[in-house]
Design a protein around this motif. Sequence first.
Motif, mmCIF file in Angstrom:
data_model
loop_
_atom_site.group_PDB
_atom_site.id
_atom_site.type_symbol
_atom_site.label_atom_id
_atom_site.label_comp_id
_atom_site.label_asym_id
_atom_site.label_seq_id
_atom_site.Cartn_x
_atom_site.Cartn_y
_atom_site.Cartn_z
ATOM 1 N N PHE A 269 -2.508 -12.641 3.658
ATOM 2 C CA PHE A 269 -3.306 -11.918 2.663
ATOM 3 C C PHE A 269 -2.565 -10.655 2.211
ATOM 4 C CE2 PHE A 269 -7.554 -13.762 4.316
ATOM 5 C CZ PHE A 269 -7.592 -14.693 3.299
ATOM 6 N N ALA A 270 -1.955 -9.940 3.139
ATOM 7 C CA ALA A 270 -1.215 -8.725 2.786
ATOM 8 C C ALA A 270 -0.058 -9.050 1.843
ATOM 9 C CB ALA A 270 -0.699 -8.038 4.041
ATOM 10 N N GLU A 271 0.641 -10.149 2.097
ATOM 11 C CA GLU A 271 1.749 -10.569 1.237
ATOM 12 C C GLU A 271 1.236 -10.912 -0.165
ATOM 13 O OE1 GLU A 271 3.420 -13.876 3.244
ATOM 14 O OE2 GLU A 271 4.259 -12.679 4.905
ATOM 15 N N GLN A 272 0.107 -11.619 -0.227
ATOM 16 C CA GLN A 272 -0.452 -12.010 -1.527
ATOM 17 C C GLN A 272 -0.899 -10.789 -2.316
ATOM 18 O OE1 GLN A 272 -3.323 -14.864 0.170
ATOM 19 N NE2 GLN A 272 -2.394 -16.438 -1.100
ATOM 20 N N CYS A 273 -1.482 -9.791 -1.630
ATOM 21 C CA CYS A 273 -1.885 -8.567 -2.321
ATOM 22 C C CYS A 273 -0.664 -7.848 -2.895
ATOM 23 C CB CYS A 273 -2.634 -7.634 -1.363
ATOM 24 S SG CYS A 273 -4.325 -8.163 -0.979
ATOM 25 N N GLU A 274 0.402 -7.793 -2.125
ATOM 26 C CA GLU A 274 1.614 -7.118 -2.597
ATOM 27 C C GLU A 274 2.232 -7.852 -3.779
ATOM 28 O OE1 GLU A 274 5.889 -5.421 -0.894
ATOM 29 O OE2 GLU A 274 4.484 -6.444 0.447
ATOM 30 N N SER A 275 2.294 -9.182 -3.706
ATOM 31 C CA SER A 275 2.926 -9.950 -4.784
ATOM 32 C C SER A 275 2.091 -9.942 -6.060
ATOM 33 C CB SER A 275 3.163 -11.391 -4.331
ATOM 34 O OG SER A 275 1.933 -12.054 -4.066
ATOM 35 N N SER A 276 0.760 -9.739 -5.928
ATOM 36 C CA SER A 276 -0.106 -9.713 -7.114
ATOM 37 C C SER A 276 -0.439 -8.294 -7.551
ATOM 38 C CB SER A 276 -1.392 -10.482 -6.827
ATOM 39 O OG SER A 276 -2.104 -9.894 -5.763
ATOM 40 N N SER A 277 0.234 -7.308 -6.957
ATOM 41 C CA SER A 277 0.037 -5.885 -7.303
ATOM 42 C C SER A 277 -1.408 -5.440 -7.113
ATOM 43 C CB SER A 277 0.490 -5.617 -8.746
ATOM 44 O OG SER A 277 1.854 -5.928 -8.913
ATOM 45 N N LEU A 278 -2.042 -5.963 -6.064
ATOM 46 C CA LEU A 278 -3.413 -5.567 -5.745
ATOM 47 C C LEU A 278 -3.332 -4.403 -4.760
ATOM 48 C CD1 LEU A 278 -6.335 -8.010 -4.964
ATOM 49 C CD2 LEU A 278 -6.138 -5.800 -3.840
ATOM 50 N N PRO A 279 -3.811 -3.212 -5.148
ATOM 51 C CA PRO A 279 -3.662 -2.028 -4.288
ATOM 52 C C PRO A 279 -4.443 -2.137 -2.984
ATOM 53 C CG PRO A 279 -4.217 -1.419 -6.552
ATOM 54 C CD PRO A 279 -4.455 -2.888 -6.434
ATOM 55 N N VAL A 280 -3.770 -1.822 -1.886
ATOM 56 C CA VAL A 280 -4.416 -1.733 -0.575
ATOM 57 C C VAL A 280 -4.132 -0.340 -0.022
ATOM 58 C CG1 VAL A 280 -4.590 -2.659 1.762
ATOM 59 C CG2 VAL A 280 -4.138 -4.210 -0.159
ATOM 60 N N HIS A 281 -5.192 0.448 0.174
ATOM 61 C CA HIS A 281 -5.060 1.813 0.689
ATOM 62 C C HIS A 281 -5.430 1.805 2.165
ATOM 63 C CE1 HIS A 281 -4.982 3.047 -3.545
ATOM 64 N NE2 HIS A 281 -6.069 2.296 -3.712
ATOM 65 N N TYR A 282 -4.502 2.171 3.008
ATOM 66 C CA TYR A 282 -4.783 2.186 4.433
ATOM 67 C C TYR A 282 -5.346 3.544 4.831
ATOM 68 C CZ TYR A 282 -2.444 -2.287 4.709
ATOM 69 O OH TYR A 282 -2.103 -3.608 4.528
ATOM 70 N N SER A 283 -6.569 3.768 4.395
ATOM 71 C CA SER A 283 -7.294 4.992 4.717
ATOM 72 C C SER A 283 -8.768 4.752 4.444
ATOM 73 C CB SER A 283 -6.781 6.178 3.883
ATOM 74 O OG SER A 283 -6.974 5.934 2.499
ATOM 75 N N VAL A 284 -9.609 5.658 4.922
ATOM 76 C CA VAL A 284 -11.050 5.552 4.695
ATOM 77 C C VAL A 284 -11.365 6.091 3.309
ATOM 78 C CG1 VAL A 284 -13.316 6.341 5.445
ATOM 79 C CG2 VAL A 284 -11.563 5.746 7.146
ATOM 80 N N MET A 285 -12.164 5.346 2.551
ATOM 81 C CA MET A 285 -12.581 5.825 1.239
ATOM 82 C C MET A 285 -13.712 6.828 1.427
ATOM 83 S SD MET A 285 -13.812 3.717 -2.137
ATOM 84 C CE MET A 285 -13.608 4.484 -3.764
ATOM 85 N N PRO A 286 -13.503 8.091 1.049
ATOM 86 C CA PRO A 286 -14.566 9.098 1.217
ATOM 87 C C PRO A 286 -15.820 8.712 0.437
ATOM 88 C CG PRO A 286 -12.462 10.139 0.702
ATOM 89 C CD PRO A 286 -12.278 8.677 0.471
ATOM 90 N N LEU A 287 -16.978 9.062 0.977
ATOM 91 C CA LEU A 287 -18.245 8.703 0.344
ATOM 92 C C LEU A 287 -18.346 9.276 -1.061
ATOM 93 C CD1 LEU A 287 -20.939 7.278 0.626
ATOM 94 C CD2 LEU A 287 -21.867 9.334 1.713
ATOM 95 N N GLU A 288 -17.911 10.509 -1.250
ATOM 96 C CA GLU A 288 -17.993 11.110 -2.579
ATOM 97 C C GLU A 288 -17.100 10.375 -3.578
ATOM 98 O OE1 GLU A 288 -20.264 13.219 -3.525
ATOM 99 O OE2 GLU A 288 -20.986 13.093 -1.454
ATOM 100 N N GLN A 289 -15.970 9.866 -3.113
ATOM 101 C CA GLN A 289 -15.099 9.081 -3.998
ATOM 102 C C GLN A 289 -15.744 7.742 -4.336
ATOM 103 O OE1 GLN A 289 -11.044 8.942 -2.673
ATOM 104 N NE2 GLN A 289 -10.416 7.466 -4.225
ATOM 105 N N LEU A 290 -16.449 7.169 -3.355
ATOM 106 C CA LEU A 290 -17.182 5.923 -3.595
ATOM 107 C C LEU A 290 -18.255 6.131 -4.653
ATOM 108 C CD1 LEU A 290 -17.801 2.976 -2.675
ATOM 109 C CD2 LEU A 290 -19.327 3.961 -0.961
ATOM 110 N N ILE A 291 -18.992 7.237 -4.551
ATOM 111 C CA ILE A 291 -20.033 7.544 -5.533
ATOM 112 C C ILE A 291 -19.422 7.789 -6.904
ATOM 113 C CG2 ILE A 291 -21.746 9.298 -6.176
ATOM 114 C CD1 ILE A 291 -22.399 9.531 -3.182
ATOM 115 N N SER A 292 -18.286 8.473 -6.944
ATOM 116 C CA SER A 292 -17.599 8.728 -8.212
ATOM 117 C C SER A 292 -17.173 7.422 -8.871
ATOM 118 C CB SER A 292 -16.387 9.630 -7.971
ATOM 119 O OG SER A 292 -15.680 9.848 -9.174
#
Length: 376
Positions: A269-292
């Motif tokens: 899955f990680a390889e497919q995301c990289e080859s299809s330019s699908l962004p994967v952020h290895y961090s927690v998405m802050p709640l305020e950013q989720l709301i934004s």
Amino acid sequence: MTQPVSIPSLHIDVRSAQLEDVKPLLALEEKAFTGDRLSRRSFRRAITSLGSVLLVAVGTEGLLGYALLHLRQGTHLARLYSLAVAPEARGLGVAKTLIQACEKQAIKKGKNLLRLEVSDVNLNALSLYRKMGYQEFGHYDAYYEDQTDAIRMQKVLRYSADEQISRPLSWLAQGTPFTCGPASLQMALSALHPEYQATPNDELEIWREATTIFMTSGHGGCHPMGLALAAQKRGLSAEVWLSEEGPLFVDSVRNALKKEVIARVHSRFAEQCESSSLPVHYSVMPLEQLISAFDSGALAIILISTFRMDGKKSPHWVVMSGYNENCILVHDPDYEAKDDTQNPLDCQYVPIARSEFEKMSRFGQSRLQATLVLQT
């Protein structure tokens, strides 16, 4: 505890129902409604269940009315499921007294949002609810047995919250115990691509594309990257936020072959995301950013642990459907019609306190957090 309330020419005591009240409750149900009546079994269950509160209003002449409140475990939501007043006691304040008692019970049980449904032809009830601060937020055609429509209303209890921000979002129940992820993605697809047709076959197809193959037991669950790739394949722009980089869901897997297969699927899955330019952020998405992101038109599918809702430590996917000052609202695809305490409406715009939501959105020993952000 009895709560005495004085009204001119009428004295009302509101108390918890007892099993000996079942017979008069059935008689009242017969007089009050021509359809959608509660059964003896339903009343007995409501009296003995920890997830319900059944209150009765009693006067010198006997039973004047009742109110049945259902409490959604793991959330701050209560639902006024049924309210009935004896015909001879109508117009004397019984309904208002029962509703006020329900609000107090809901607050006592830690709930801060009370919802109800009322027939659109029941003008007296609509007027009373509006006077008591209930606001309309939904409409359902032919909801009752007599085919009349239902108006959904709600009231925030205890605090004055900011206006609720939500998105019109069709709700879908997962078709199997293991397809919460696909059902959540189908809800997002239906909202973001109105031409998309959610079908049981596509639900299973998404699961086949996104599954980890193995879980600790039972069928494989959906990997966040697998779901994102399935969303991208169906025309959405997707981003993944992951709190860890290694293979997921392996904390409690003891079988070496299962561990190896899960790791291989993760790497693919990680390889497919990289080859299809699908962004994967290895961090927690802050709640305020989720709301934004929600405010900007995106929808998010979020992995939660269901322990606070059903006592099970299972990974589960839900869709963020709104928020207010105190809560995050979600559409939960997990619905099973076991009895009349459950209703598909209870799975929609489910309010979860922000502090609870942040705890629920961590899974397993590693406290995994996973969020998919989807947009057109």
